[in-house]
Design an enzyme around this catalytic site. Structure first.
Site, PDB file in Angstrom:
ATOM      1  N   ASP A 173      76.202  55.866  36.445  1.00  0.00           N
ATOM      2  CA  ASP A 173      77.564  55.601  35.840  1.00  0.00           C
ATOM      3  C   ASP A 173      78.519  56.537  36.239  1.00  0.00           C
ATOM      4  O   ASP A 173      77.916  57.706  36.567  1.00  0.00           O
ATOM      5  CB  ASP A 173      77.446  55.431  34.209  1.00  0.00           C
ATOM      6  CG  ASP A 173      78.551  54.625  33.672  1.00  0.00           C
ATOM      7  OD1 ASP A 173      78.766  53.546  33.527  1.00  0.00           O
ATOM      8  OD2 ASP A 173      79.703  55.685  33.521  1.00  0.00           O
ATOM      9  N   HIS A 225      77.036  57.303  26.253  1.00  0.00           N
ATOM     10  CA  HIS A 225      77.734  58.232  25.357  1.00  0.00           C
ATOM     11  C   HIS A 225      77.382  58.362  23.902  1.00  0.00           C
ATOM     12  O   HIS A 225      77.787  59.216  23.361  1.00  0.00           O
ATOM     13  CB  HIS A 225      79.292  57.664  25.606  1.00  0.00           C
ATOM     14  CG  HIS A 225      79.846  57.721  27.061  1.00  0.00           C
ATOM     15  ND1 HIS A 225      79.719  58.653  27.971  1.00  0.00           N
ATOM     16  CD2 HIS A 225      80.278  56.585  27.827  1.00  0.00           C
ATOM     17  CE1 HIS A 225      80.164  58.468  28.850  1.00  0.00           C
ATOM     18  NE2 HIS A 225      80.592  57.050  28.925  1.00  0.00           N
ATOM     19  N   HIS A 241      80.833  57.897  34.566  1.00  0.00           N
ATOM     20  CA  HIS A 241      81.295  58.834  33.595  1.00  0.00           C
ATOM     21  C   HIS A 241      79.877  59.631  33.157  1.00  0.00           C
ATOM     22  O   HIS A 241      78.733  59.064  33.230  1.00  0.00           O
ATOM     23  CB  HIS A 241      81.480  58.086  32.233  1.00  0.00           C
ATOM     24  CG  HIS A 241      82.759  57.341  32.322  1.00  0.00           C
ATOM     25  ND1 HIS A 241      82.803  55.898  32.548  1.00  0.00           N
ATOM     26  CD2 HIS A 241      83.991  57.857  32.597  1.00  0.00           C
ATOM     27  CE1 HIS A 241      84.131  55.654  33.110  1.00  0.00           C
ATOM     28  NE2 HIS A 241      84.841  56.560  32.840  1.00  0.00           N
TER      29      HIS A 241
HETATM   30 ZN   LIG Z   1      80.998  54.629  32.656  1.00  0.00          ZN
END
Ligand SMILES: [Zn+2]
Length: 289
Positions: free
Chosen positions: A152, A115, A154
């Site tokens: 992942d 991220h 996300h």
């Molecule tokens: Zn994640």
């Protein structure tokens, strides 16, 4: 042919924590102990070049992490956080440098990274370990084209931000939508996104994964870099996809069959079965049935 898997790890990554934060040292400690008992080979780290993060992050971003002078509720500025963050980066670089067609590598470290964008600290991520490692080995001319596979749960908004528009990097992500970070609904240029609805199970996931692998083959990379998160698991407390422990073995095996140098780095995964999920993935990469 079966492959060998080596794990990059340093206990240094267990030394920091934030009370009640899901990204806990126990995630990695328990996984290390589980894998050690099953005979995996671990590689120690060499001292790191702290400036490597500047390969993909802005000077301002680097300065913020180094000074600890930033605020993000999910990604706290803990004492000496920079020291821990750079070790996680170094482990990813080591994994990228060591991997080959016959020896795959896995960085079992924290904090995660996908991220963290060029200029953003968020989602438990400070520096983008995998992006830095990919950039580093490409600059060292070890590989000229890389495909990043982000499994992942996300969307890896940071990795997409860093490599968006790059001709020699393909970013492919399968992720749940309707949750953090709220991106990855569409594909654009070199970033191919597979948005998945809450409740998606193994069968549909693997269909999409096969499609992703086809795109990777067309791209014709020299290196596969995997953002290996395990929060797609059915018991994960933060997400709601429905993969089984055995799904990761299938995913690993499919990645193995591409038959290219491959390294993976740990991203998310917050259930107590994280060690089993990682083990299943690594056994798949080795090509075990
Ligand atoms: Zn994640």
């Amino acid at each position: 042919m079966a492959k060998k898997v080596k794990i990059i790890y340093s206990p240094k990554c267990l030394e920091y924590y934030s009370p009640e934060h899901p990204e806990s040292p126990d995630r990695v400690r328990n996984s290390y102990e589980f894998l050690k008992k099953r005979g995996y080979e671990f590689v120690e780290l060499s001292p790191c070049t702290k400036e490597d993060a500047l390969l993909v992050h802005s000077k301002e971003h680097f300065g913020r992490v180094k000074s600890g002078n930033f605020y993000d509720a999910d990604t706290p500025s803990l004492p000496n956080i920079f020291e821990y963050v750079v070790v996680s980066v170094e482990a990813a670089i080591k994994a990228a440098r060591l991997c080959s067609k016959n020896v795959f590598t896995f960085s079992l470290m924290r904090p995660p990274g996908h991220h963290a964008g060029k200029d953003s600290i968020e989602g438990f991520c400070y520096f983008n370990n995998l992006a830095i490692a990919v950039e580093k080995v490409m600059r060292e001319k070890k590989f000229s084209r890389a495909a990043i596979v982000d499994i992942d749960c996300h969307h890896g908004n940071g990795t997409q931000d860093i490599f968006y528009g790059r001709k020699n990097v393909l970013y492919v992500s399968l992720h749940q939508i309707g949750i953090y970070p709220g991106s990855g609904y569409e594909s654009s240029l070199n970033c191919i996104n597979y948005p998945l609805l809450s409740g998606t199970g193994e069968e549909e996931y693997l269909e999409k994964f096969n499609s992703a692998l086809e795109k990777i083959k067309v791209f014709n990379p020299e290196l596969i870099a995997v953002s290996a998160g395990f929060d797609t698991y059915k018991k994960d407390p933060l997400c709601s996809l429905k993969l089984e422990v055995g799904s990761y073995r299938i995913i690993g095996k499919k990645l193995k069959q591409i038959n290219l140098p491959l390294f993976a780095v740990l991203e998310g995964g917050y259930s107590e079965d994280l060690p089993q999920c990682i083990y299943s993935f690594l056994e798949g990469l080795k090509g075990k049935q």
